[in-house]
Write a protein that holds these residues in place. Structure first.
Motif, mmCIF file in Angstrom:
data_model
loop_
_atom_site.group_PDB
_atom_site.id
_atom_site.type_symbol
_atom_site.label_atom_id
_atom_site.label_comp_id
_atom_site.label_asym_id
_atom_site.label_seq_id
_atom_site.Cartn_x
_atom_site.Cartn_y
_atom_site.Cartn_z
ATOM 1 N N LEU A 471 0.968 -1.225 -0.176
ATOM 2 C CA LEU A 471 -0.263 0.056 0.038
ATOM 3 C C LEU A 471 0.905 1.110 -0.058
ATOM 4 O O LEU A 471 0.424 2.226 -0.787
ATOM 5 N N VAL A 472 1.859 1.241 0.710
ATOM 6 C CA VAL A 472 2.901 2.386 0.653
ATOM 7 C C VAL A 472 3.197 2.796 -0.636
ATOM 8 O O VAL A 472 3.445 3.861 -1.058
ATOM 9 N N LEU A 473 3.940 1.623 -1.443
ATOM 10 C CA LEU A 473 4.086 1.823 -2.736
ATOM 11 C C LEU A 473 3.233 2.394 -3.584
ATOM 12 O O LEU A 473 3.311 3.036 -4.620
ATOM 13 N N ASP A 474 1.874 1.708 -3.396
ATOM 14 C CA ASP A 474 0.716 2.293 -4.148
ATOM 15 C C ASP A 474 0.649 3.841 -4.172
ATOM 16 O O ASP A 474 0.406 4.530 -4.888
ATOM 17 N N ILE A 475 0.785 4.181 -2.751
ATOM 18 C CA ILE A 475 0.940 5.662 -2.532
ATOM 19 C C ILE A 475 2.048 6.366 -3.266
ATOM 20 O O ILE A 475 1.634 7.529 -3.604
ATOM 21 N N GLU A 476 3.017 5.808 -3.246
ATOM 22 C CA GLU A 476 4.080 6.547 -3.741
ATOM 23 C C GLU A 476 3.823 6.763 -5.188
ATOM 24 O O GLU A 476 4.297 7.697 -5.780
ATOM 25 N N ARG A 477 3.509 5.760 -5.714
ATOM 26 C CA ARG A 477 3.073 5.685 -7.284
ATOM 27 C C ARG A 477 2.115 6.928 -7.580
ATOM 28 O O ARG A 477 1.942 7.290 -8.588
ATOM 29 N N ALA A 478 1.104 6.955 -6.693
ATOM 30 C CA ALA A 478 0.005 7.846 -7.061
ATOM 31 C C ALA A 478 0.492 9.294 -6.781
ATOM 32 O O ALA A 478 0.080 10.207 -7.349
ATOM 33 N N GLU A 480 3.827 10.389 -6.949
ATOM 34 C CA GLU A 480 4.667 10.703 -7.824
ATOM 35 C C GLU A 480 4.442 11.884 -9.024
ATOM 36 O O GLU A 480 5.114 13.012 -9.395
ATOM 37 N N PRO A 481 3.280 11.519 -9.743
ATOM 38 C CA PRO A 481 3.105 12.268 -10.911
ATOM 39 C C PRO A 481 2.360 13.548 -10.506
ATOM 40 O O PRO A 481 2.316 14.547 -11.227
ATOM 41 N N ARG A 482 1.840 13.636 -9.265
ATOM 42 C CA ARG A 482 1.221 14.940 -8.951
ATOM 43 C C ARG A 482 2.195 15.887 -8.767
ATOM 44 O O ARG A 482 1.885 17.217 -8.349
ATOM 45 N N LEU A 483 3.640 15.423 -8.248
ATOM 46 C CA LEU A 483 4.605 16.285 -7.904
ATOM 47 C C LEU A 483 5.332 16.986 -9.021
ATOM 48 O O LEU A 483 6.296 17.771 -9.062
ATOM 49 N N ALA A 484 5.009 16.264 -10.346
ATOM 50 C CA ALA A 484 5.778 16.518 -11.696
ATOM 51 C C ALA A 484 5.328 17.948 -11.976
ATOM 52 O O ALA A 484 4.505 18.693 -11.629
ATOM 53 N N PRO A 485 6.233 18.667 -12.700
ATOM 54 C CA PRO A 485 5.681 20.143 -13.374
ATOM 55 C C PRO A 485 4.373 20.208 -13.957
ATOM 56 O O PRO A 485 4.132 19.019 -14.917
ATOM 57 N N GLY A 486 3.632 20.651 -13.526
ATOM 58 C CA GLY A 486 1.893 20.660 -14.328
ATOM 59 C C GLY A 486 1.182 19.739 -13.520
ATOM 60 O O GLY A 486 -0.069 20.014 -13.681
ATOM 61 N N ASP A 494 7.123 20.695 -2.038
ATOM 62 C CA ASP A 494 7.745 20.684 -0.913
ATOM 63 C C ASP A 494 6.921 19.882 0.240
ATOM 64 O O ASP A 494 7.484 18.966 0.832
ATOM 65 N N TRP A 495 5.818 20.231 0.297
ATOM 66 C CA TRP A 495 4.887 19.479 1.218
ATOM 67 C C TRP A 495 4.378 17.999 0.705
ATOM 68 O O TRP A 495 4.376 17.026 1.446
ATOM 69 N N GLY A 496 4.217 17.909 -0.688
ATOM 70 C CA GLY A 496 3.889 16.746 -1.223
ATOM 71 C C GLY A 496 5.010 15.731 -1.173
ATOM 72 O O GLY A 496 4.749 14.473 -1.109
ATOM 73 N N SER A 497 6.113 16.151 -1.074
ATOM 74 C CA SER A 497 7.375 15.250 -1.116
ATOM 75 C C SER A 497 7.440 14.395 0.285
ATOM 76 O O SER A 497 7.953 13.495 0.513
ATOM 77 N N LYS A 498 6.646 15.259 1.268
ATOM 78 C CA LYS A 498 6.714 14.449 2.767
ATOM 79 C C LYS A 498 5.385 13.997 3.023
ATOM 80 O O LYS A 498 5.045 13.427 4.220
ATOM 81 N N TYR A 499 4.668 13.534 1.860
ATOM 82 C CA TYR A 499 3.125 13.175 1.927
ATOM 83 C C TYR A 499 3.301 11.788 2.457
ATOM 84 O O TYR A 499 2.690 11.252 3.597
ATOM 85 N N THR A 500 3.943 10.918 2.107
ATOM 86 C CA THR A 500 3.824 9.594 2.055
ATOM 87 C C THR A 500 4.438 9.022 3.534
ATOM 88 O O THR A 500 3.712 8.254 4.307
#
Length: 650
Positions: A471-478, A480-486, A494-500
C-alpha cells in the motif's frame, strides 16, 4: 426516515443498487443528478459514479473505491467501509427506480421550497416589486436548467473541503473526538487533529515505523488547525490534552523519589569533595600528593552523579532556545500544544530579531541536533522528536507564509493543515455533554499509552506487513505524478514530497493506539495503513487550500468570505444591499468595498448581475443591484481529480 427534506434510506438504497448492479446506471443517471441528493457525501459519490459511467467504467464497489482513492476523494464519502454499508443495506436492487423516484421527488420539493424562501427573503429585503418579480422569473427559468451559465472558475481550493474522518481513528479516540465536537459545537477537525497530536506526544521519540531498507519514519506530527476567534478552541484543547497532563503528573510523582535521592547524594558527594580538597590544600608537602589524589577521586565521584530532571511532556509558547534546552533535558522528546499560534511569531524572531527554525526542522525529521551555548555545555540530541498541535487564526496562517525561512527552509512542508468550516452562528444551544464513559475511556487509554512508552530510551521499531508495504508503494506511485511540473501538487512539491512519510507516521500512531500495551510487538496491518491513507487524503485537500490561501490576494480572500455566506445561507439570489447588511465588517466598511469582490465573483462565474434596475423614483433611494448565484454553487461536486480521470479514460 426523512430528514432535512431528504430520505436517507432511499438515497443509500439507490446508490447501493447502482453499486451492486452497474448495468442500472444508465437509467438511474438519467433520473437523478448529483444535486438531487440531500446528503452532500451522496452527491459527491453519485457525481463520481456518473462520470465513471459516462467513461464506460463499471461502477462496482471495488472499481468505485479505487477510482475515488486515486482521485483523493474516498475520505469525503466515508471511505471504503461506507461503500460496503451502502451495498449491505439495499433491500432489493430490482427496486432501484422506485428508490430513485423517492429521491427525485424530494429533490423537487426542496427546490420549490428553496425558491419560495428566496423570493420571500428578497421581498422582505427592501427591494421594490419590480425587482422581486424580475428575480422570481429568473429563478424560475433557472430552476430546471442553468441557462447559459459558464463553468465555474474555482477561487482556489478552499471550497468543499472534506470533514476530518474521525471514524477512521481507533474507537476510543473517535468517540472522544466526536463527543468533544458535539459538546463544544466545533468542527470535528479540531478535536481530531489534536487527538493525533496527543498520540504523537505519547509516541514521539519512543517508536518509529520501518518502511523498507533504511527508511524509517518517526511517529511525531505537526498539526495546525485554522479557525477564527471565538471558535472555542481552548475548550477543545482542555478536553483533549487533559490525559497528557495527567500522565505528566504521574511521571513527575514517579520520578520524585529518584530525584530527591540523587540530589541528596550529589550534595553529600559535593561536601565530601570540598572536605578532601580543603584537607589537601592544608596538608604539608610530604603527604599532599596522596590527599590530592583522594580529592580528585571525590570530585569525580560527585561529578558522576546525575540528578534526573523533572519529566515534562508539554510546553506552550516557547522560544527556539527553550525548546532546544527542554528537548535535551527530556531525552529529545517534547510537545508544543496550544490553542494559539503565537509560537510562530516567536520562532520567526519576535524576541531575538533573528529567525531560529533549526529545532523545529530537525525536531520533525529526527536529525541530530547540536547547539553550543556560551553560558553552558553544548546541548546534543541524537534523535529529537518534537510534536506540534496548534490552533491558529486565519490571519496567522497568512502571516506565516511571509515569515523568513518558513517556506524556503521547509517548516511549512512539515505541517498537516486543517481548515474546517467555522460553526459560529450555527451552533446548537444546549448540546449534549461528553458521556462519562467516553471521557473515562479516553483518559485511561491515552494515560496508559503515555506510561507504557515513557521508559523507552531507544525507539521501538514498528514493521509493516507485506500488504501494508504494498500500500505504501501504491501511495508513492500515486503521489509521484502529482509532484511533476504541471501536476496537481507541483506548487506544493515541498509539502507533497513528505506526504507518504506523513501517512506512515499516522499509521504508526493508529497502530499504537489500537494496541496500547504491546503495539511494539506487532506489525502494522494493511487496514491500518489504508485508514491512515484516507486521513492523509483529508490533509492533502486541506494543504492545497492552506497554501492557496497563503498566496491569495485580499480581493480573492474577501470573495471567499462572501462565497462562504452564499453557501451558508443557500442564497440563490440577493441584492447588493442585502449582502452588505450580512457581511458588514472592517473589510467591508461601505457598499463600495463590495464592488471589487462582486467583480471577482462575476469574473469567476459564481454570480450574474440581473438587468440594471429601473431608475429610482423621485424622492426614493436608488434600487440596489440584484445578483443570481450559479446553480452549481449549491450542488455537491466531485473533486477536480475525479473529473480529470473520467475525461482521460473517455
Amino acid at each position: 426516515m426523512t430528514q432535512a427534506g431528504y430520505d436517507l434510506a432511499a438515497e443509500q438504497a439507490v446508490i447501493g443498487a447502482a453499486l451492486l448492479a452497474p448495468d442500472l446506471m444508465a437509467d438511474l443517471a438519467a433520473t437523478l443528478a448529483p444535486g438531487d441528493f440531500g446528503r452532500p457525501a451522496h452527491g459527491v459519490l453519485w457525481e463520481a459514479m456518473c462520470a465513471m459511467h459516462a467513461a464506460g467504467t463499471p461502477t462496482d464497489p471495488i472499481t468505485v473505491t479505487a477510482h475515488l482513492a486515486e482521485a483523493g476523494a474516498l475520505g469525503r464519502v466515508g471511505g471504503a467501509p461506507y461503500l460496503h454499508t451502502l451495498t449491505a443495506e439495499v433491500p432489493s436492487a430490482a427496486n432501484a427506480q422506485h428508490y430513485a423516484g423517492i429521491v427525485a421527488d424530494l429533490a423537487n420539493r426542496r427546490k420549490v421550497a428553496d425558491l419560495g424562501t428566496q423570493l420571500a427573503a428578497l421581498a422582505a429585503s427592501g427591494a421594490d416589486a419590480a425587482e422581486v418579480v424580475a428575480t422570481g422569473r429568473a429563478l424560475l427559468d433557472d430552476a430546471d436548467v442553468p441557462g447559459g451559465w459558464s463553468p465555474l472558475i474555482p477561487l482556489g481550493r478552499g471550497r468543499h473541503l472534506p470533514p476530518f474522518p474521525a471514524e477512521l481513528l481507533p474507537g476510543w479516540l473517535a468517540e472522544q473526538a466526536f463527543a468533544v465536537a458535539e459538546f463544544t459545537q466545533t468542527p470535528v477537525d479540531l478535536a481530531g487533529s489534536i487527538a493525533l497530536a496527543c498520540l504523537s506526544t505519547a509516541a514521539g521519540g519512543r517508536a518509529e515505523v520501518e518502511v523498507r531498507g533504511s527508511w524509517r519514519e518517526p511517529t511525531n506530527l505537526y498539526t495546525v488547525v485554522v479557525l477564527p476567534p471565538g471558535s472555542r478552541k481552548s475548550a477543545v484543547f482542555a478536553a483533549m490534552v487533559a490525559p497528557i497532563l495527567a500522565a505528566e503528573k504521574t511521571l513527575i510523582e514517579r520520578a520524585a523519589p529518584a530525584i530527591i535521592e540523587a540530589e541528596l547524594m550529589a550534595k553529600v558527594a559535593g561536601k565530601a569533595a570540598e572536605k578532601t580538597a580543603l584537607a589537601a590544600a592544608n596538608a604539608d608537602p610530604s603527604g599532599r600528593d596522596t590527599l590530592i589524589a583522594e580529592a580528585t577521586a571525590a570530585a569525580m565521584n560527585a561529578e558522576a552523579i546525575t540528578v534526573p530532571v523533572k519529566p515534562v511532556l508539554v510546553a506552550d509558547d516557547v522560544t527556539s532556545e527553550t525548546a532546544t534546552s527542554w528537548l535535551a533535558a527530556q531525552g529529545g522528546r517534547l510537545a508544543v500544544l496550544s490553542p494559539e499560534g503565537g509560537i510562530f511569531a516567536t520562532i520567526a524572531g519576535r524576541y531575538s530579531g533573528t529567525p531560529n527554525l533549526e529545532v523545529f526542522l530537525k525536531g520533525h525529521a529526527g536529525d541530530m541536533l547540536r547547539v553550543g551555548r556560551q553560558s553552558r555545555d553544548t546541548e546534543h540530541i541524537d534523535r529529537p522528536a518534537l510534536t506540534m498541535g496548534l490552533a491558529v487564526q486565519p490571519e496567522i496562517l497568512r502571516d506565516i507564509a511571509g515569515m523568513p525561512g518558513f517556506r524556503g527552509l521547509g517548516l511549512l512542508a512539515r505541517i498537516l493543515f486543517a481548515l474546517p468550516e467555522n460553526t459560529v452562528g450555527r451552533r446548537k444551544i444546549g448540546a449534549d455533554s461528553i458521556p462519562t464513559q467516553v471521557s473515562a475511556d479516553y483518559l485511561t487509554n491515552l494515560h496508559a499509552l503515555v506510561l507504557t512508552l515513557a521508559e523507552w530510551t531507544d525507539p521501538a521499531v514498528l514493521v509493516l506487513t507485506p500488504d501494508a508495504n504494498n500500500l505504501v508503494l501504491d501511495i508513492e506511485r500515486a503521489v509521484e505524478p502529482r509532484l511533476a511540473p504541471g501536476g496537481a501538487w507541483a506548487h506544493i512539491v515541498d509539502w507533497g514530497s513528505k506526504y507518504t512519510g506523513a501517512v506512515v507516521r499516522i499509521a504508526g500512531l493508529i497502530h499504537l493506539a489500537e494496541n496500547l500495551r504491546d503495539g511494539w510487538g506487532q506489525p502494522v496491518s494493511a487496514d491500518t495503513l489504508e485508514r491512515a491513507a484516507m486521513i492523509g487524503e483529508y490533509y492533502a485537500a486541506h494543504a492545497l487550500a492552506a497554501f492557496d490561501d497563503m498566496g491569495a490576494d485580499q480581493s480573492t480572500r474577501n470573495a471567499r468570505q462572501v462565497l462562504a455566506w452564499i453557501e451558508r445561507t443557500a442564497s440563490t439570489a440577493f441584492t447588493r444591499r442585502e449582502l452588505f447588511r450580512a457581511v458588514h465588517s472592517s473589510q467591508f466598511k461601505t457598499m463600495a468595498d463590495l464592488d471589487p469582490v462582486l467583480a471577482v465573483l462575476e469574473a469567476h462565474g459564481y454570480l450574474r448581475q440581473l438587468d440594471p434596475p429601473a431608475p429610482k423614483r423621485a424622492g426614493g433611494r436608488p434600487p440596489s443591484p440584484s445578483y443570481l448565484v450559479h446553480p452549481d454553487v449549491h450542488r455537491p461536486v466531485a473533486t477536480v481529480h475525479a473529473l480529470d480521470a473520467a475525461r482521460r479514460s473517455a
